[in-house]
Design a protein around this motif. Structure first.
Motif, PDB file in Angstrom:
ATOM      1  N   PRO A 159      45.319 -17.427  62.838  1.00  0.00           N
ATOM      2  CA  PRO A 159      46.598 -18.065  63.208  1.00  0.00           C
ATOM      3  C   PRO A 159      46.449 -19.449  63.820  1.00  0.00           C
ATOM      4  O   PRO A 159      47.278 -20.324  63.578  1.00  0.00           O
ATOM      5  CB  PRO A 159      47.198 -17.078  64.213  1.00  0.00           C
ATOM      6  CG  PRO A 159      46.601 -15.769  63.850  1.00  0.00           C
ATOM      7  CD  PRO A 159      45.205 -16.067  63.368  1.00  0.00           C
ATOM      8  N   ASP A 160      45.378 -19.674  64.610  1.00  0.00           N
ATOM      9  CA  ASP A 160      45.233 -20.981  65.266  1.00  0.00           C
ATOM     10  C   ASP A 160      44.701 -22.065  64.326  1.00  0.00           C
ATOM     11  O   ASP A 160      44.586 -23.221  64.701  1.00  0.00           O
ATOM     12  CB  ASP A 160      44.348 -20.870  66.515  1.00  0.00           C
ATOM     13  CG  ASP A 160      42.928 -20.420  66.189  1.00  0.00           C
ATOM     14  OD1 ASP A 160      42.663 -20.037  65.031  1.00  0.00           O
ATOM     15  OD2 ASP A 160      42.076 -20.453  67.095  1.00  0.00           O
ATOM     16  N   GLN A 161      44.380 -21.683  63.084  1.00  0.00           N
ATOM     17  CA  GLN A 161      43.891 -22.660  62.114  1.00  0.00           C
ATOM     18  C   GLN A 161      45.021 -23.255  61.278  1.00  0.00           C
ATOM     19  O   GLN A 161      44.776 -24.094  60.423  1.00  0.00           O
ATOM     20  CB  GLN A 161      42.870 -21.994  61.170  1.00  0.00           C
ATOM     21  CG  GLN A 161      41.597 -21.571  61.859  1.00  0.00           C
ATOM     22  CD  GLN A 161      40.686 -20.762  60.949  1.00  0.00           C
ATOM     23  OE1 GLN A 161      41.143 -20.043  60.059  1.00  0.00           O
ATOM     24  NE2 GLN A 161      39.395 -20.874  61.173  1.00  0.00           N
ATOM     25  N   ILE A 162      46.224 -22.808  61.551  1.00  0.00           N
ATOM     26  CA  ILE A 162      47.351 -23.200  60.706  1.00  0.00           C
ATOM     27  C   ILE A 162      48.577 -23.500  61.561  1.00  0.00           C
ATOM     28  O   ILE A 162      48.764 -22.908  62.613  1.00  0.00           O
ATOM     29  CB  ILE A 162      47.641 -22.096  59.655  1.00  0.00           C
ATOM     30  CG1 ILE A 162      48.109 -22.695  58.338  1.00  0.00           C
ATOM     31  CG2 ILE A 162      48.591 -21.059  60.160  1.00  0.00           C
ATOM     32  CD1 ILE A 162      47.008 -23.234  57.504  1.00  0.00           C
ATOM     33  N   TRP A 163      49.383 -24.456  61.122  1.00  0.00           N
ATOM     34  CA  TRP A 163      50.645 -24.801  61.778  1.00  0.00           C
ATOM     35  C   TRP A 163      51.760 -24.458  60.794  1.00  0.00           C
ATOM     36  O   TRP A 163      51.701 -24.837  59.628  1.00  0.00           O
ATOM     37  CB  TRP A 163      50.660 -26.294  62.095  1.00  0.00           C
ATOM     38  CG  TRP A 163      51.862 -26.807  62.820  1.00  0.00           C
ATOM     39  CD1 TRP A 163      51.999 -26.987  64.164  1.00  0.00           C
ATOM     40  CD2 TRP A 163      53.112 -27.258  62.239  1.00  0.00           C
ATOM     41  NE1 TRP A 163      53.235 -27.508  64.456  1.00  0.00           N
ATOM     42  CE2 TRP A 163      53.946 -27.676  63.293  1.00  0.00           C
ATOM     43  CE3 TRP A 163      53.593 -27.320  60.936  1.00  0.00           C
ATOM     44  CZ2 TRP A 163      55.230 -28.163  63.087  1.00  0.00           C
ATOM     45  CZ3 TRP A 163      54.878 -27.797  60.722  1.00  0.00           C
ATOM     46  CH2 TRP A 163      55.678 -28.217  61.794  1.00  0.00           C
ATOM     47  N   VAL A 164      52.752 -23.699  61.265  1.00  0.00           N
ATOM     48  CA  VAL A 164      53.885 -23.358  60.408  1.00  0.00           C
ATOM     49  C   VAL A 164      55.160 -23.836  61.090  1.00  0.00           C
ATOM     50  O   VAL A 164      55.395 -23.541  62.270  1.00  0.00           O
ATOM     51  CB  VAL A 164      53.969 -21.841  60.140  1.00  0.00           C
ATOM     52  CG1 VAL A 164      55.151 -21.528  59.226  1.00  0.00           C
ATOM     53  CG2 VAL A 164      52.675 -21.329  59.516  1.00  0.00           C
ATOM     54  N   GLY A 165      55.970 -24.575  60.369  1.00  0.00           N
ATOM     55  CA  GLY A 165      57.214 -25.090  60.923  1.00  0.00           C
ATOM     56  C   GLY A 165      58.346 -24.955  59.923  1.00  0.00           C
ATOM     57  O   GLY A 165      58.147 -24.546  58.776  1.00  0.00           O
ATOM     58  N   THR A 166      59.544 -25.302  60.354  1.00  0.00           N
ATOM     59  CA  THR A 166      60.705 -25.239  59.476  1.00  0.00           C
ATOM     60  C   THR A 166      61.763 -26.228  59.935  1.00  0.00           C
ATOM     61  O   THR A 166      61.798 -26.618  61.102  1.00  0.00           O
ATOM     62  CB  THR A 166      61.305 -23.810  59.444  1.00  0.00           C
ATOM     63  OG1 THR A 166      62.395 -23.780  58.526  1.00  0.00           O
ATOM     64  CG2 THR A 166      61.780 -23.375  60.820  1.00  0.00           C
TER      65      THR A 166
END
Length: 204
Positions: free
Chosen positions: A115-122
């Motif tokens: 999870p800390d290797q990726i950024w998810v936004g919207t």
């Protein structure tokens, strides 16, 4: 005979590498590694982002498919749960709470991505409404398709889920160049994927 033995001893003595030769080889390997490492890291990060972006596309398509097949409104919600980005696909019912009643799945779980290797936004604010792009939080961000698998008439377009590599200095910010996204481009529910960088930033 003795001369041959002397020559063999001399040859054995001269065999192998000198300290200077070993030092030069080690130095060359170090330089080549330093040149190759950033490229390798960029490749690995790109692979991670693409995998998660494909998962996002898959869950949105699943909601759309269920809506068309069952002739019912279906929703897909996204949230951050204890630092893990998750999604749930479910039959739309305003009385239901997807936090409790529906099966959430990790967007990274079986992909070999932490999870800390990726950024998810919207850029979703409320259901089907467009706002400013920001990191995914623990409140649900929802896209709902009607019974034809299209967006309702009052929905905004260019709704996007964005995946990127987090900035090492501030994990709440993405590295712009690494952004990939899935967008619902039209009211008919047409999806665009593999958009890059600034193409993912459309908001009100």
């Amino acid at each position: 005979m003795e001369d041959n033995q002397s020559l063999n001893r001399k040859a054995n003595k001269d065999a192998g590498f000198t300290f200077m030769e070993l030092l030069i080889v080690i130095l060359m390997v170090g330089i080549l590694s330093a040149i190759a490492a950033p490229s390798w890291l960029a490749f690995v990060n790109r692979q991670r982002v693409n995998k998660v972006n494909e998962r996002v596309l898959s869950v949105i398509q699943e909601a759309q498919r269920q809506a068309k097949n069952k002739k019912l409104s279906y929703s897909v919600s996204f949230r951050m749960n204890d630092g893990v980005p998750e999604a749930a696909v479910y039959k739309d019912n305003k009385n239901d709470n997807p936090t409790q009643n529906f099966q959430w799945q990790s967007l990274v779980g079986d992909l070999g991505v932490k999870p800390d290797q990726i950024w998810v936004g919207t850029n979703l604010t409320t259901e089907n409404q467009l706002g400013t792009l920001s990191i995914l939080k623990d409140d649900n961000k929802t896209i709902t398709f009607d019974n034809q698998g299209v967006l309702p008439n009052d929905a905004d377009t260019n709704l996007a889920i964005v995946v990127a590599v987090p900035d090492s200095k501030n994990k709440n910010n993405p590295i712009e160049a690494t952004k990939r996204c899935v967008k619902i481009k039209t009211i008919l529910g047409a999806l665009e994927t593999n958009k890059k960088g600034a193409e993912c930033n459309h908001s009100t």
